[in-house]
Design a protein around this motif. Structure first.
Motif, PDB file in Angstrom:
ATOM      1  N   LYS A  65       0.783  -1.115  -0.340  1.00 15.73           N
ATOM      2  CA  LYS A  65       0.152   0.484  -0.136  1.00 15.73           C
ATOM      3  C   LYS A  65       0.725   1.387   0.077  1.00 15.73           C
ATOM      4  N   LYS A  66       0.633   2.465  -0.318  1.00 22.34           N
ATOM      5  CA  LYS A  66       0.771   3.612  -0.453  1.00 22.34           C
ATOM      6  C   LYS A  66       0.528   4.055   0.723  1.00 22.34           C
ATOM      7  N   THR A  67       2.197   4.667   1.310  1.00 18.51           N
ATOM      8  CA  THR A  67       1.507   6.351   2.620  1.00 18.51           C
ATOM      9  C   THR A  67       1.396   7.005   2.512  1.00 18.51           C
ATOM     10  N   LEU A  68       0.144   7.784   3.189  1.00 18.46           N
ATOM     11  CA  LEU A  68      -0.436   8.920   3.226  1.00 18.46           C
ATOM     12  C   LEU A  68       0.305   9.663   4.815  1.00 18.46           C
ATOM     13  N   LEU A  69       0.525  10.786   4.629  1.00 16.45           N
ATOM     14  CA  LEU A  69       0.703  11.845   5.993  1.00 16.45           C
ATOM     15  C   LEU A  69      -0.374  12.370   5.915  1.00 16.45           C
ATOM     16  N   ILE A  70      -1.341  12.379   7.048  1.00 17.69           N
ATOM     17  CA  ILE A  70      -2.185  13.765   7.229  1.00 17.69           C
ATOM     18  C   ILE A  70      -2.147  14.070   8.353  1.00 17.69           C
ATOM     19  N   VAL A  71      -1.593  15.742   8.488  1.00 16.75           N
ATOM     20  CA  VAL A  71      -1.732  16.796   8.966  1.00 16.75           C
ATOM     21  C   VAL A  71      -2.738  17.585   9.478  1.00 16.75           C
ATOM     22  N   ASP A  72      -3.447  17.805  10.548  1.00 15.51           N
ATOM     23  CA  ASP A  72      -4.508  18.675  10.745  1.00 15.51           C
ATOM     24  C   ASP A  72      -4.966  18.680  12.269  1.00 15.51           C
ATOM     25  N   ASP A  73      -4.594  19.574  12.753  1.00 13.41           N
ATOM     26  CA  ASP A  73      -4.503  19.334  14.441  1.00 13.41           C
ATOM     27  C   ASP A  73      -5.542  19.543  14.784  1.00 13.41           C
ATOM     28  N   ILE A  75      -4.126  23.765   6.168  1.00  9.49           N
ATOM     29  CA  ILE A  75      -3.443  25.122   6.696  1.00  9.49           C
ATOM     30  C   ILE A  75      -3.503  25.903   7.811  1.00  9.49           C
ATOM     31  N   MET A  76      -4.647  25.954   8.743  1.00  4.26           N
ATOM     32  CA  MET A  76      -5.095  26.470   9.621  1.00  4.26           C
ATOM     33  C   MET A  76      -4.663  26.216  10.840  1.00  4.26           C
ATOM     34  N   MET A  77      -3.501  26.157  11.387  1.00  4.33           N
ATOM     35  CA  MET A  77      -2.483  25.034  12.296  1.00  4.33           C
ATOM     36  C   MET A  77      -1.745  25.611  12.817  1.00  4.33           C
ATOM     37  N   PRO A  78      -1.717  26.626  14.897  1.00  4.88           N
ATOM     38  CA  PRO A  78      -0.751  26.944  15.628  1.00  4.88           C
ATOM     39  C   PRO A  78       0.110  26.566  15.254  1.00  4.88           C
ATOM     40  N   ALA A  79       1.141  27.716  15.480  1.00  6.72           N
ATOM     41  CA  ALA A  79       3.033  27.811  15.145  1.00  6.72           C
ATOM     42  C   ALA A  79       3.148  27.550  13.693  1.00  6.72           C
ATOM     43  N   GLN A  80       2.313  27.284  12.924  1.00  5.75           N
ATOM     44  CA  GLN A  80       3.642  26.487  11.827  1.00  5.75           C
ATOM     45  C   GLN A  80       1.866  26.334  10.608  1.00  5.75           C
ATOM     46  N   SER A  81       1.970  26.967  10.696  1.00  6.21           N
ATOM     47  CA  SER A  81       0.809  27.174   9.072  1.00  6.21           C
ATOM     48  C   SER A  81       1.149  25.666   8.416  1.00  6.21           C
ATOM     49  N   GLY A  82      -0.127  25.262   7.063  1.00  6.01           N
ATOM     50  CA  GLY A  82       0.155  24.630   6.260  1.00  6.01           C
ATOM     51  C   GLY A  82       0.784  25.599   5.513  1.00  6.01           C
ATOM     52  N   TYR A  83       1.551  26.275   4.164  1.00  7.39           N
ATOM     53  CA  TYR A  83       1.776  27.475   3.980  1.00  7.39           C
ATOM     54  C   TYR A  83       3.383  26.996   4.600  1.00  7.39           C
ATOM     55  N   VAL A 118      -5.710  20.428   2.430  1.00  6.27           N
ATOM     56  CA  VAL A 118      -7.198  19.938   2.896  1.00  6.27           C
ATOM     57  C   VAL A 118      -7.919  21.276   3.799  1.00  6.27           C
ATOM     58  N   THR A 119      -8.481  22.037   3.500  1.00  2.45           N
ATOM     59  CA  THR A 119      -8.861  23.351   4.259  1.00  2.45           C
ATOM     60  C   THR A 119     -10.422  23.711   4.079  1.00  2.45           C
ATOM     61  N   ALA A 120     -10.399  24.872   5.101  1.00  2.98           N
ATOM     62  CA  ALA A 120     -11.672  25.557   5.059  1.00  2.98           C
ATOM     63  C   ALA A 120     -11.761  26.517   4.234  1.00  2.98           C
ATOM     64  N   LEU A 121     -10.231  27.070   4.283  1.00  2.00           N
ATOM     65  CA  LEU A 121     -10.066  28.056   3.547  1.00  2.00           C
ATOM     66  C   LEU A 121     -10.366  27.941   1.921  1.00  2.00           C
ATOM     67  N   LYS A 139     -12.794  21.832   2.852  1.00  2.00           N
ATOM     68  CA  LYS A 139     -14.045  21.510   3.437  1.00  2.00           C
ATOM     69  C   LYS A 139     -15.002  22.250   4.021  1.00  2.00           C
ATOM     70  N   PRO A 140     -16.200  21.604   4.004  1.00  2.00           N
ATOM     71  CA  PRO A 140     -16.156  19.764   3.971  1.00  2.00           C
ATOM     72  C   PRO A 140     -15.957  18.885   3.345  1.00  2.00           C
ATOM     73  N   VAL A 141     -14.634  18.087   3.135  1.00  2.00           N
ATOM     74  CA  VAL A 141     -14.634  17.058   2.345  1.00  2.00           C
ATOM     75  C   VAL A 141     -15.536  16.212   1.881  1.00  2.00           C
ATOM     76  N   ASN A 142     -15.565  15.966   0.036  1.00  2.00           N
ATOM     77  CA  ASN A 142     -16.270  14.988   0.241  1.00  2.00           C
ATOM     78  C   ASN A 142     -15.566  13.443  -0.451  1.00  2.00           C
ATOM     79  N   PRO A 143     -15.762  12.248   0.471  1.00  2.00           N
ATOM     80  CA  PRO A 143     -15.071  10.986   0.435  1.00  2.00           C
ATOM     81  C   PRO A 143     -15.017  11.079  -0.961  1.00  2.00           C
ATOM     82  N   ALA A 144     -15.688  10.611  -1.926  1.00  2.00           N
ATOM     83  CA  ALA A 144     -15.788  10.238  -3.482  1.00  2.00           C
ATOM     84  C   ALA A 144     -14.673  11.565  -3.956  1.00  2.00           C
ATOM     85  N   ILE A 145     -14.173  12.393  -3.341  1.00  2.00           N
ATOM     86  CA  ILE A 145     -13.838  13.708  -4.727  1.00  2.00           C
ATOM     87  C   ILE A 145     -12.433  13.210  -3.544  1.00  2.00           C
TER      88      ILE A 145
END
Length: 308
Positions: free
Chosen positions: A4-12, A55-63, A83-86, A106-112
């Motif tokens: 399987k491929k490996t994904l890193l998911i980042v969200d606070d 994107i919107m995370m404390p200390a260090q933004s997704g950008y 993957v962001t609410a912006l 966000k909110p995300v569509n699972p199929a997309i």
């Protein structure tokens, strides 16, 4: 079954991590980070195949995380999907300018989400295949040079010369780049020529010359028929770079524009480099003398439009 491929998911937000876990866990190995620093640490240590980044995370933004990823040679090739609410267009444009491959709101569509991840992983796979194919082409070109007792520098010099000629003739950047990468295969057929002929110090007799000429057709057979533009061009070069504008070349006695453009260009670059390079049986010609020779052969050996 393939790994399987490996994904890193980042969200606070744990809720958002769980949403993406539910969508993707059946098909991929998942890594999770709740802040930018942890994300960078995991990216460097685990080298995931793709990163989904808030994107919107404390200390260090997704950008900032994306910029750091793209600044490092170890991680810049990993595709990043924000993957962001912006949802503002300017926010999306900023993310893409930083090097992100995609932007999902966000909110995300699972199929997309599943489709975007699958598509970007497919693009990575295609890039890897292209890089591998290019590496094989280059190594086969070098193999032919070593068979012919060369250092391998000839293929590098004449390939760059071919690209320069193509651009000067008005060919597109992408076509000229393909030519740069295909030209090293011009003499790959010499792999099939006996060493006694290739390395003979004196002049070849008529029978030996007939065998030597076969390196063009052997090269075309080695490369074969392939759908890629790079290998199609390489085959045309291998087969046609000893054809001459006046029809006196080999193997097929093609004349004028019957000879593929890529082969006509490589013919000039190949002869020019051979003339200006020192060989065991000759000294290097001065550049001016080699240029004059090319001009003298315009309309006979070489395409007169390319010589100009």
């Amino acid at each position: 079954m393939p790994d399987k491929k490996t994904l890193l998911i980042v969200d606070d937000e744990p809720v958002n991590l769980n949403v993406l876990r539910t969508i993707l866990s059946d098909d991929y190995e998942l890594l999770f980070a709740k802040d930018g620093q942890r994300a960078l640490t995991l990216a460097n240590a685990e080298r995931p195949d793709l990163i989904l980044l808030d994107i919107m995370m404390p200390a260090q933004s997704g950008y900032e995380v994306c910029a750091a990823l793209k600044a490092s040679s170890a991680t810049r090739a990993i595709p990043v999907i924000f993957v962001t609410a912006l949802s503002d267009v300017d926010d999306e444009a900023r993310g893409l300018e930083l090097g992100a491959a995609d932007y999902i709101t966000k909110p995300v569509n699972p199929a997309i989400v599943r489709a975007r991840v699958r598509n970007h992983l497919s693009l990575v796979h295609l890039d890897e295949l292209k890089s591998t194919r290019l590496a094989i082409v280059q190594r086969l070109g070098r193999a032919a040079e070593y068979k012919d007792n060369e250092t391998g520098m000839h293929v590098i010099r004449m390939s760059h010369a071919s690209q320069i000629i193509a651009l000067a003739a008005g060919c597109s950047q992408s076509w000229a780049e393909n030519l740069l990468n295909a030209a090293p295969m011009h003499d790959v057929g010499k792999i099939g020529i006996p060493d006694a002929i290739l390395q003979k110090p004196g002049k070849l007799d008529s029978h030996e010359w007939e065998i030597m000429q076969r390196h063009t057709t052997i090269g075309a057979e080695i490369i074969g028929d392939d759908g890629s533009e790079l290998l199609r061009m390489a085959k045309a070069i291998a087969l046609g770079h000893h054809e001459k504008w006046d029809g006196s070349g080999y193997p097929n006695g093609l004349r004028g524009t019957e000879i593929p453009l890529e082969a006509r260009i490589v013919a000039i670059a190949d002869v020019f480099d051979a003339l200006t390079s020192e060989r065991p049986y000759k000294s290097a010609w001065p550049v001016d003398d080699a240029v004059q020779y090319i001009r003298n052969e315009s309309g006979r050996h070489f395409d007169p439009d390319l010589v100009q």
